[in-house]
Design a protein around this motif. Structure first.
Motif, mmCIF file in Angstrom:
data_model
loop_
_atom_site.group_PDB
_atom_site.id
_atom_site.type_symbol
_atom_site.label_atom_id
_atom_site.label_comp_id
_atom_site.label_asym_id
_atom_site.label_seq_id
_atom_site.Cartn_x
_atom_site.Cartn_y
_atom_site.Cartn_z
ATOM 1 N N PHE A 191 0.650 -0.800 0.141
ATOM 2 C CA PHE A 191 -0.073 -0.393 0.112
ATOM 3 C C PHE A 191 0.621 1.243 0.117
ATOM 4 O O PHE A 191 2.055 1.217 0.824
ATOM 5 N N TYR A 216 0.754 5.538 1.060
ATOM 6 C CA TYR A 216 0.175 5.748 1.469
ATOM 7 C C TYR A 216 0.117 6.995 1.169
ATOM 8 O O TYR A 216 1.375 8.003 0.281
ATOM 9 N N LEU A 258 -8.048 5.585 6.796
ATOM 10 C CA LEU A 258 -8.136 4.684 5.783
ATOM 11 C C LEU A 258 -9.482 3.022 6.035
ATOM 12 O O LEU A 258 -9.064 2.599 7.526
ATOM 13 N N ASP A 271 -11.153 -0.522 5.903
ATOM 14 C CA ASP A 271 -11.265 -1.984 4.876
ATOM 15 C C ASP A 271 -12.181 -2.411 4.205
ATOM 16 O O ASP A 271 -13.293 -2.093 4.729
ATOM 17 N N ASN A 282 -14.395 -1.596 0.455
ATOM 18 C CA ASN A 282 -14.528 -1.183 -0.922
ATOM 19 C C ASN A 282 -14.965 0.005 -0.529
ATOM 20 O O ASN A 282 -15.650 0.456 -1.976
ATOM 21 N N GLN A 313 -10.249 7.436 2.322
ATOM 22 C CA GLN A 313 -10.164 6.068 1.330
ATOM 23 C C GLN A 313 -10.372 4.506 1.927
ATOM 24 O O GLN A 313 -9.907 4.039 3.142
ATOM 25 N N VAL A 322 -8.815 0.579 1.107
ATOM 26 C CA VAL A 322 -8.057 -0.019 1.239
ATOM 27 C C VAL A 322 -8.502 -1.234 1.177
ATOM 28 O O VAL A 322 -8.688 -2.675 1.950
ATOM 29 N N GLY A 374 -7.412 -3.924 3.504
ATOM 30 C CA GLY A 374 -6.608 -3.105 3.667
ATOM 31 C C GLY A 374 -5.755 -3.709 5.578
ATOM 32 O O GLY A 374 -4.563 -3.687 5.402
ATOM 33 N N ARG A 424 -2.580 -4.940 4.240
ATOM 34 C CA ARG A 424 -1.901 -4.160 3.976
ATOM 35 C C ARG A 424 -1.407 -2.525 4.460
ATOM 36 O O ARG A 424 -0.306 -2.359 4.414
ATOM 37 N N VAL A 425 -1.912 -2.469 5.354
ATOM 38 C CA VAL A 425 -1.840 -1.286 6.169
ATOM 39 C C VAL A 425 -2.377 -1.447 6.885
ATOM 40 O O VAL A 425 -2.794 -2.427 8.271
#
Length: 208
Positions: free
Chosen positions: A13, A15, A116, A118, A120, A130, A132, A135, A138-139
């Protein structure tokens, strides 16, 4: 022959630039037939890293329970949001999850300038947000949020199990398992069941 995509092949990801305080948000409990949908929001401290963060579903219970107090101690801010079974029945589970996410973000003691989330979809927030996909893998902020939400909801299911041991909530956490269906058939439903969910509606004789 196609090979199954592994976690390691997920794109890293990137940022967005220009944000100082990034919050991660995740939910636990969209699928169960009983209890709240629980969300968490976490702003991590870049100067106080936490080793071993991952999607809560990928971690053992022992690891989640070890990380839970560390996240609360080291994070710049964290908060939990929720929607009750009554709210889920009124709104539907997707909208209730969005409201619970809004509540988690609103509960943060430090206001983020980017959130952010998790999945869609993003709830309506007063700051940039946003979604993700994957996520929680990944975050780091979303991973931390998934752990907080999972530990909190699991604990609540264990407490509900003490009140209604005949349902086995400590084991299946309210998800639609064979054991849960059998318990509903034998004992009926309780106040904490989500009455808009099909198996519960069927048990109440409300399904048309």
């Amino acid at each position: 022959m196609t090979t199954k995509k592994t976690v390691t092949e997920l794109p890293p990801f990137e940022y967005p630039q220009g944000y100082l305080r990034v919050a991660g948000v995740d939910e636990v409990g969209r699928g169960p037939l009983v209890g709240d949908v629980v969300t968490a929001a976490v702003i991590l401290d870049p100067n106080n890293p936490i080793e071993g963060l991952n999607d809560s579903k990928k971690l053992s219970e022992k690891k989640r329970l070890a990380l839970y107090p560390e996240i609360k101690e080291k994070a710049l801010a964290w908060a939990v949001g929720r929607c009750s079974p009554e709210e889920i029945d009124e709104l539907n589970i997707l909208q209730a999850t969005m409201v619970a996410m809004q509540r988690a973000v609103a509960g943060l003691g430090v206001e983020p300038d980017l959130v952010l989330i998790d999945g869609n979809r993003t709830p309506q927030l007063s700051m940039d947000a946003q979604a993700v996909v994957k996520g929680d893998l990944r975050v780091a902020e979303i991973s931390a949020a998934s752990i907080i939400a999972k530990v909190v909801r699991d604990h609540e299911m264990e407490e509900l199990d003490k009140q209604h041991p005949e349902f086995g909530f400590a084991k299946h956490k309210g998800y639609p398992t064979k054991a849960h269906f059998e318990a509903i058939e034998k004992h009926g439903v309780i106040a904490e069941h989500r009455k808009s969910f099909k198996p519960v509606k069927r048990a109440l004789g409300l399904e048309q």
